[in-house]
Write a protein that holds these residues in place. Structure first.
Motif, PDB file in Angstrom:
ATOM      1  N   TRP A 148       0.832  -1.201   0.000  1.00  0.00           N
ATOM      2  CA  TRP A 148       0.000   0.000   0.000  1.00  0.00           C
ATOM      3  C   TRP A 148       0.869   1.254   0.000  1.00  0.00           C
ATOM      4  N   TYR A 149       1.918   1.269   0.829  1.00  0.00           N
ATOM      5  CA  TYR A 149       2.841   2.398   0.865  1.00  0.00           C
ATOM      6  C   TYR A 149       3.616   2.518  -0.442  1.00  0.00           C
ATOM      7  N   ALA A 150       4.046   1.386  -0.984  1.00  0.00           N
ATOM      8  CA  ALA A 150       4.824   1.412  -2.220  1.00  0.00           C
ATOM      9  C   ALA A 150       4.047   2.083  -3.345  1.00  0.00           C
ATOM     10  N   ARG A 151       2.770   1.774  -3.460  1.00  0.00           N
ATOM     11  CA  ARG A 151       1.960   2.360  -4.541  1.00  0.00           C
ATOM     12  C   ARG A 151       1.778   3.858  -4.335  1.00  0.00           C
ATOM     13  N   LEU A 152       1.477   4.276  -3.122  1.00  0.00           N
ATOM     14  CA  LEU A 152       1.273   5.700  -2.866  1.00  0.00           C
ATOM     15  C   LEU A 152       2.555   6.495  -3.069  1.00  0.00           C
ATOM     16  N   ILE A 153       3.675   5.965  -2.579  1.00  0.00           N
ATOM     17  CA  ILE A 153       4.946   6.682  -2.691  1.00  0.00           C
ATOM     18  C   ILE A 153       5.413   6.707  -4.144  1.00  0.00           C
ATOM     19  N   ARG A 154       5.164   5.647  -4.894  1.00  0.00           N
ATOM     20  CA  ARG A 154       5.510   5.631  -6.326  1.00  0.00           C
ATOM     21  C   ARG A 154       4.803   6.767  -7.058  1.00  0.00           C
ATOM     22  N   THR A 155       3.530   6.978  -6.726  1.00  0.00           N
ATOM     23  CA  THR A 155       2.768   8.052  -7.369  1.00  0.00           C
ATOM     24  C   THR A 155       3.393   9.412  -7.085  1.00  0.00           C
ATOM     25  N   LYS A 156       3.818   9.624  -5.842  1.00  0.00           N
ATOM     26  CA  LYS A 156       4.450  10.892  -5.476  1.00  0.00           C
ATOM     27  C   LYS A 156       5.797  11.062  -6.172  1.00  0.00           C
ATOM     28  N   VAL A 157       6.572   9.976  -6.252  1.00  0.00           N
ATOM     29  CA  VAL A 157       7.885  10.039  -6.901  1.00  0.00           C
ATOM     30  C   VAL A 157       7.739  10.410  -8.364  1.00  0.00           C
ATOM     31  N   MET A 158       6.731   9.866  -9.028  1.00  0.00           N
ATOM     32  CA  MET A 158       6.523  10.157 -10.454  1.00  0.00           C
ATOM     33  C   MET A 158       6.180  11.627 -10.684  1.00  0.00           C
ATOM     34  N   GLN A 159       5.649  12.285  -9.661  1.00  0.00           N
ATOM     35  CA  GLN A 159       5.346  13.708  -9.785  1.00  0.00           C
ATOM     36  C   GLN A 159       6.605  14.565  -9.733  1.00  0.00           C
ATOM     37  N   TYR A 160       7.669  14.023  -9.138  1.00  0.00           N
ATOM     38  CA  TYR A 160       8.897  14.800  -8.951  1.00  0.00           C
ATOM     39  C   TYR A 160      10.036  14.389  -9.870  1.00  0.00           C
ATOM     40  N   ARG A 161      10.004  13.168 -10.437  1.00  0.00           N
ATOM     41  CA  ARG A 161      11.171  12.634 -11.141  1.00  0.00           C
ATOM     42  C   ARG A 161      11.588  13.450 -12.363  1.00  0.00           C
ATOM     43  N   ASP A 162      10.663  14.213 -12.959  1.00  0.00           N
ATOM     44  CA  ASP A 162      10.987  15.014 -14.133  1.00  0.00           C
ATOM     45  C   ASP A 162      11.036  16.510 -13.837  1.00  0.00           C
ATOM     46  N   ARG A 163      11.090  16.856 -12.541  1.00  0.00           N
ATOM     47  CA  ARG A 163      11.232  18.264 -12.185  1.00  0.00           C
ATOM     48  C   ARG A 163      12.632  18.761 -12.565  1.00  0.00           C
ATOM     49  N   ASN A 164      12.771  20.071 -12.674  1.00  0.00           N
ATOM     50  CA  ASN A 164      14.036  20.661 -13.121  1.00  0.00           C
ATOM     51  C   ASN A 164      15.210  20.312 -12.219  1.00  0.00           C
ATOM     52  N   PHE A 165      15.009  20.313 -10.903  1.00  0.00           N
ATOM     53  CA  PHE A 165      16.138  20.046 -10.007  1.00  0.00           C
ATOM     54  C   PHE A 165      16.610  18.600 -10.118  1.00  0.00           C
ATOM     55  N   ILE A 166      15.693  17.683 -10.465  1.00  0.00           N
ATOM     56  CA  ILE A 166      16.091  16.291 -10.675  1.00  0.00           C
ATOM     57  C   ILE A 166      16.834  16.169 -12.004  1.00  0.00           C
TER      58      ILE A 166
END
Length: 274
Positions: A148-166
């Motif tokens: 359950w945590y893995a799915r929720l955290i994956r969704t959040k990570v996908m929101q940040y992985r293509d941000r400029n600082f990354i």
């Protein structure tokens, strides 16, 4: 994040309250008036009094002393379970959401498989397979909840992985482990904090339920769910014996649920801007 939380009085008050309960559990050997394991059948079912503020149980044991000692397995096992669960779930979610591709497919299919089974049935199955033991209780809860945590955290990570600082960090040649640990993890730390604080209450109820059913902490170890299990056997004779551990579970679970809501409100961008 910590500075924002410290500005919220409700968060500070709830953390202080939970911390005081935890401190009572740590200091249990020095602050309890009686040995929680000492039987005295001559004073069984003693009513509330100055000598026994919460009375005694069916074996003449002081309920207040057992309640304080019960903080250790009830609260500390729940926190340990939550730390293990959130660590595994966060790791799998970070790896899945950041690297994507084949690794993401494998992890997500495993998550789908884990989430397709009813959680309580899975916990009973794990305990039936491994046996009734404190260690197995933690394993059973971690096994069923990490997905359950893995799915929720994956969704959040996908929101940040293509941000400029990354993207910038990738361009300058930063290691993947550095990006995960120093950029992505801090970015989702607030979401993890909210999820963890809200779910500690669920873990407390789950561990207490297993003990109540005889599948968790075993007698004579004082644990709130186990105390309820003992109290149900004398419910018609001494119903007051069930009140103390029942109220304790409700209060502690409510405190963690309120803490989760308070942390979410404190970290809400709208609240921060105002």
């Amino acid at each position: 994040m910590i500075a924002l939380l410290m500005r919220n009085r409700l968060v500070v008050g709830l953390v202080s309250f939970i911390g005081a309960i935890a401190l009572m559990g740590i200091l249990a050997p020095w602050i309890t008036p009686y040995d929680p394991y000492t039987n005295d059948i001559l004073i069984k079912f003693a009513p509330y009094s100055l000598e026994h503020p919460l009375g005694t149980d069916h074996l003449g044991r002081d309920i207040l002393s057992r309640l304080i000692y019960g903080i250790r397995p009830t609260l500390f096992l729940s926190l340990l379970t939550m730390i293990a669960t959130i660590s595994l779930g966060a790791f799998m979610g970070l790896v899945s959401g950041y690297f994507r591709g084949f690794l993401d497919e494998v992890i997500m299919r495993l998550v789908d498989m884990m989430l397709s089974f009813p959680s309580q049935i899975m916990i009973f199955a794990v305990i039936a397979l491994l046996g009734v033991d404190v260690q197995n209780i933690i394993i059973a809860n971690v096994v069923i909840k990490w997905a359950w945590y893995a799915r929720l955290i994956r969704t959040k990570v996908m929101q940040y992985r293509d941000r400029n600082f990354i993207l910038y960090s990738r361009c300058i040649g930063s290691k993947e482990s550095f990006i995960l640990g120093h950029h992505l993890l801090p970015s989702i730390a607030s979401e993890i904090a909210v999820l963890a604080s809200l779910d500690v209450g669920w873990t407390i109820i789950n561990i207490s339920t297993l003990s109540f059913l005889g599948l968790g902490i075993q007698a004579p170890l004082p644990e709130w769910g186990a105390m309820l299990n003992e109290a149900k056997n004398v419910l018609t004779v001494n119903p007051m014996q069930m009140i103390a551990p029942g109220v304790a579970i409700v209060v502690l679970v409510s405190a963690f649920n309120l803490l989760g809501d308070a942390i979410r409100d404190a970290l809400d961008p709208k609240e921060v801007q105002s």
